[in-house]
Write a protein that holds these residues in place. Sequence first.
Motif, PDB file in Angstrom:
ATOM      1  N   HIS A  30      37.113  13.256  38.115  1.00 42.61           N
ATOM      2  CA  HIS A  30      35.815  13.602  37.518  1.00 42.61           C
ATOM      3  C   HIS A  30      34.653  13.155  38.410  1.00 42.61           C
ATOM      4  O   HIS A  30      33.713  13.913  38.676  1.00 42.61           O
ATOM      5  CB  HIS A  30      35.724  12.931  36.142  1.00 42.61           C
ATOM      6  N   GLN A  31      34.736  11.914  38.827  1.00 43.01           N
ATOM      7  CA  GLN A  31      33.661  11.416  39.691  1.00 43.01           C
ATOM      8  C   GLN A  31      33.580  12.225  40.965  1.00 43.01           C
ATOM      9  O   GLN A  31      32.509  12.532  41.486  1.00 43.01           O
ATOM     10  CB  GLN A  31      33.901   9.937  40.060  1.00 43.01           C
ATOM     11  N   PHE A  32      34.779  12.557  41.448  1.00 48.90           N
ATOM     12  CA  PHE A  32      34.802  13.313  42.702  1.00 48.90           C
ATOM     13  C   PHE A  32      34.089  14.653  42.525  1.00 48.90           C
ATOM     14  O   PHE A  32      33.316  15.105  43.379  1.00 48.90           O
ATOM     15  CB  PHE A  32      36.255  13.514  43.114  1.00 48.90           C
ATOM     16  N   GLN A  33      34.391  15.277  41.397  1.00 48.81           N
ATOM     17  CA  GLN A  33      33.749  16.553  41.089  1.00 48.81           C
ATOM     18  C   GLN A  33      32.229  16.410  41.114  1.00 48.81           C
ATOM     19  O   GLN A  33      31.492  17.188  41.705  1.00 48.81           O
ATOM     20  CB  GLN A  33      34.211  16.967  39.705  1.00 48.81           C
ATOM     21  N   TYR A  34      31.810  15.404  40.422  1.00 50.08           N
ATOM     22  CA  TYR A  34      30.374  15.152  40.348  1.00 50.08           C
ATOM     23  C   TYR A  34      29.782  14.940  41.732  1.00 50.08           C
ATOM     24  O   TYR A  34      28.721  15.461  42.072  1.00 50.08           O
ATOM     25  CB  TYR A  34      30.135  13.933  39.445  1.00 50.08           C
ATOM     26  N   ALA A  35      30.500  14.130  42.515  1.00 52.44           N
ATOM     27  CA  ALA A  35      29.993  13.829  43.866  1.00 52.44           C
ATOM     28  C   ALA A  35      29.845  15.098  44.678  1.00 52.44           C
ATOM     29  O   ALA A  35      28.841  15.319  45.365  1.00 52.44           O
ATOM     30  CB  ALA A  35      30.939  12.856  44.567  1.00 52.44           C
ATOM     31  N   VAL A  36      30.873  15.930  44.553  1.00 51.95           N
ATOM     32  CA  VAL A  36      30.836  17.186  45.315  1.00 51.95           C
ATOM     33  C   VAL A  36      29.623  18.001  44.912  1.00 51.95           C
ATOM     34  O   VAL A  36      28.901  18.557  45.745  1.00 51.95           O
ATOM     35  CB  VAL A  36      32.141  17.983  45.075  1.00 51.95           C
ATOM     36  N   ARG A  37      29.415  18.073  43.638  1.00 50.87           N
ATOM     37  CA  ARG A  37      28.277  18.863  43.152  1.00 50.87           C
ATOM     38  C   ARG A  37      26.969  18.331  43.708  1.00 50.87           C
ATOM     39  O   ARG A  37      26.119  19.070  44.188  1.00 50.87           O
ATOM     40  CB  ARG A  37      28.262  18.849  41.636  1.00 50.87           C
ATOM     41  N   VAL A  38      26.807  17.034  43.623  1.00 51.12           N
ATOM     42  CA  VAL A  38      25.542  16.441  44.090  1.00 51.12           C
ATOM     43  C   VAL A  38      25.338  16.705  45.572  1.00 51.12           C
ATOM     44  O   VAL A  38      24.274  17.139  46.026  1.00 51.12           O
ATOM     45  CB  VAL A  38      25.558  14.915  43.831  1.00 51.12           C
ATOM     46  N   VAL A  39      26.381  16.444  46.321  1.00 49.96           N
ATOM     47  CA  VAL A  39      26.246  16.609  47.774  1.00 49.96           C
ATOM     48  C   VAL A  39      25.996  18.068  48.118  1.00 49.96           C
ATOM     49  O   VAL A  39      25.212  18.402  49.000  1.00 49.96           O
ATOM     50  CB  VAL A  39      27.504  16.067  48.475  1.00 49.96           C
ATOM     51  N   GLY A  40      26.702  18.952  47.352  1.00 53.57           N
ATOM     52  CA  GLY A  40      26.509  20.363  47.629  1.00 53.57           C
ATOM     53  C   GLY A  40      25.104  20.833  47.308  1.00 53.57           C
ATOM     54  O   GLY A  40      24.539  21.673  48.014  1.00 53.57           O
ATOM     55  N   SER A  41      24.570  20.287  46.246  1.00 54.34           N
ATOM     56  CA  SER A  41      23.243  20.798  45.850  1.00 54.34           C
ATOM     57  C   SER A  41      22.145  20.270  46.742  1.00 54.34           C
ATOM     58  O   SER A  41      21.169  20.945  47.025  1.00 54.34           O
ATOM     59  CB  SER A  41      22.978  20.430  44.397  1.00 54.34           C
ATOM     60  N   ASN A  42      22.265  19.043  47.167  1.00 52.03           N
ATOM     61  CA  ASN A  42      21.193  18.478  48.003  1.00 52.03           C
ATOM     62  C   ASN A  42      21.555  18.585  49.451  1.00 52.03           C
ATOM     63  O   ASN A  42      21.792  17.596  50.119  1.00 52.03           O
ATOM     64  CB  ASN A  42      20.962  17.015  47.638  1.00 52.03           C
ATOM     65  N   TYR A  43      21.663  19.776  49.908  1.00 47.49           N
ATOM     66  CA  TYR A  43      22.189  19.957  51.250  1.00 47.49           C
ATOM     67  C   TYR A  43      21.197  19.493  52.313  1.00 47.49           C
ATOM     68  O   TYR A  43      21.534  18.753  53.224  1.00 47.49           O
ATOM     69  CB  TYR A  43      22.553  21.423  51.475  1.00 47.49           C
TER      70      TYR A  43
END
Lengths: 893, 95
Positions: A30-43
């Motif tokens: 779950h955390q990993f998912q979240y991390a991916v999302r954050v990193v992806g959005s703030n490129y």
Amino acid sequence: MAALDQKSPNVLLQSLCCRITGKSEAEVAHQFQYAVRVVGSNYAPTIERDEFLVSEKIKKELLKQRREGDAALFSELHRKLQTQGVLKHRWSVLYLLLSLCEDPRKPSRVGSYGALFAQALPRDAHSTPFYCTRPGSLPLSYPERSGPGGVQISTSMGTSGISSLGVYSLNGPTPTPQPLLAGKYIFFKQLNDEVSKLLTGTVTFMAFVNVVLLFVAFLNPSFFFSPAEVGEAALVRDILYVFQGIDGKFIKMSNTDNCYKIDSKVVLCKSLRDTSNRLAELGWLHNKIRKYTDSRSLDRAFGLVGQSFCASLHQELKEYYRLLAVLHSQLQVEDDQGVNLGVESSLTLRRLLVWTYDPKVRLKTLAALVDFCQGRKGGELASAVHAYGKTGDPQMRALVQHILSLVSHPILNFLYRWIYDGELEDTYHEFFVASDPTVKTDRLWHDKYSLRKSMIPTFITMDQARKVLLIGKSINFLHQVCHDRTSPGKITPASKSTDSPKDAAELLSDLEGAFQGKIDAAYFETSKYLLNVLNQNYLLLEHLQAMRRYLLLGQGDFIRHLMDLLKPELARPATTLYQHNLTGILETAVRATNAQYDNAEILKRLDVRLLEVSPGDTGWDVFSLDYHVEGPIATVFTRECMSHYLRVFNFLWRAKRMEYILTDIWKGQMCNAKLLKSMPELSGVLHQCHILANEMVHFIHQMQYYITFEVLECCWDELWNKVEKAQDLDHIIAAHEGFLDSVISRCLLDTNSRSLLNQLRAIFDQIIEFQSAQDSLYRSALEELTLRLQYEERKKQRDSEGEWGVTAEQEAEENRRIQEFQETIPKMRSQLRILTHFYQGIVQQFLVLIMTSPDESLRFLSFRLDFNEHYRARDPRLRASLGATRGRRPSNI
Amino acid sequence: MASSANANNMNAVRETMDVLLEISRLLNTGLDMESLSICVRLCEQGINPEALSSVIKELRKASDSLKVRTCSGDRDRYLQNGVNRDTIEQGCPHF
């Protein structure tokens, strides 16, 4: 670098998650998912990719924590890093480290954020379908913007605002005040939430505190938004708009009453209403001034003075706006920080009253000035402003003086330009010296420049204004008429003209001293120079004297000789005269007398002029001398002056001619008296002639004396004194004109003495008649004499020849002839008697007239003419009038 | 040649990592060597450091809360299962 590139970002992220949380891979999904999302959005990073900046920030952070030694250490390490050159993105690593930096002094906030993830995570866990997928397939490098996660976070932040407030109040540290006013809507919602929470059961201490705090916020007075009554803050805002002339929400400009009125619909307590009314006056004043400056700035023909007036008004308004800006910023500060500033420093209507008192006084003065100056321009405007400076209030006076100095600066510029350069560049007709472009150079001095009286400012006296006019006129005169091209700088060592309004202000403060001194200096220098030029280059004074000598018969020998030469010519009828003949005679006369030693300049101007011929004129009636003038001399000897001169010449010439005639008569009498002694019958007639001639001679003598001494010499003396003392050309012109005027009036040539002049003319005519009568008498007498002598001669001759002396017929003839002759004698006698009577009548009339003349010297003339009261005895009128008024001032008849 | 170059590279890399670890200790970031190296690798690959740092922060919070939760959750479960309180107190280090 090979070692670092082995794994893909996803893998790395997953391992990072595992590492930090300390869990296995499956658990951190779950955390990993979240991390991916954050990193992806703030490129893309939002900060500057500047390594130096980041390192500086780090150092600052360390210094803030009072770890200077560590800061130095960091600098060392950073340098080492830079030299190694292994990393490509040093700045990002440093930034990462900086953002992860934790102040060891700050308390851990771990506990307070507990609620955050606790709420978010369960929801996320159930809604995502990618719960179990491998991290490798998740997209990481797409620039996704504002994923749902972002929104969630903000709302959760919003909702946690109140809870965090509650938590803070429990924990103790002073929170920064939240902008309560801004989130009014959210307030109510949250209040609702909290209250419901309270009521539904989970009564925790935190929730209760939240509710209490909300109520406190709600009860804050500035929080009130009651549509029924207007608060002071809103009024203050409105007033600030009104100060600038813009209609506010409640206070609007009412055109019918020409004032600011509060909307009647608005509910307002009386004190606030009154105060706002008083403050609104400022807006009204501002509008007035603004209207004036705006309308004037569009007016192209307003002129320099008006423009400087508007500029000074603008300056004052700028100060006013500055005050308004300060007030506005005060209000802004309050807005930003809410009401926690406290009542001490907030902006109230009372405070506004106090702070705007001074500006109000200033604006009132300006508005009054604007009213007074409506429709004026140029010097008038300056006068108006000056008039306002006469006040006792020192503040107002200072303000008006300041404006006056600005306003009069252009006028003083004009003035200096005029008196130092003689140039006038006044497109809007603001200066008080006006130039008439239609006038040509010959009338430059008299007509071209004049004073525009309305434009003379009141701080410049009439005398100064006249002097100023004169100075400029002289310079222009020198340039154009005298063709003297010396620069005005040489004439007057000009001090620098007013370059700045400051100089103008200085000058205005010392109008009596410095200003007057400047004008006087310029005046003296310029006039002196002008007179020098006129006297040396153009021989003005010489010409003046020449006029006296020739036109006013001053050069006696020349005039006498001229008359001698002209006598035979002028006896002829006027139509037979030729100018060139007469000119030739003039030249002869000049050469033969002292006149030849005169200046050639003068002699070449002397000329003969023949007046208009009417039928029956002899040469005497049309002859005149003339004097040519041109150039600068013509300014003094204008056309009118020359015509005056000619009239006087005419009169003097006639009088001289009478003298001449009488001299001839006397000569004849002397000569013939002896000859005619042998004819005793003629003695009576001759006696009569003698008496009449003597009377005439006496009369003419007195007239000549009067003219020469009382009139000409006295006036000339006066003129000469004035001319010598003259300081400028105007003085000379005035003195000269005065001279001519007095000469004319005393020579009985002006309109008042027309009757006198007629009498005199009549007397002159009588003299001429007498001359002709006497001539005929003498002719006949002499004829008779010669005949008798001839007779006697013949008798003697015959006697000597031995014959009878005379025959009887001869004797009879002779006797008859003598008889005839003797019969003519009474005729002659009566003729003479008539002549005498007529003459004496005229003289008596003349005497009566001059007795009553206002001129003193004429009255003295009457004294002299009748010194032995010879006429008084004859004429009862004369007796009465002479007796009544002799020795006393005549009453007005 | 390649091996010496590689060896040199390895040395340089190790030195860099040492320096970075030192800096991170100075700044009190709480990152150990392993995490730091992962972070460095991620940054070198072009990840936005802002995002990465926020992720790490969240992860830390999550780990803390999870630890709390698991501790309390464990306690409940244990209570429900009738486990002895003493056993739990011994088992959960963060209580």
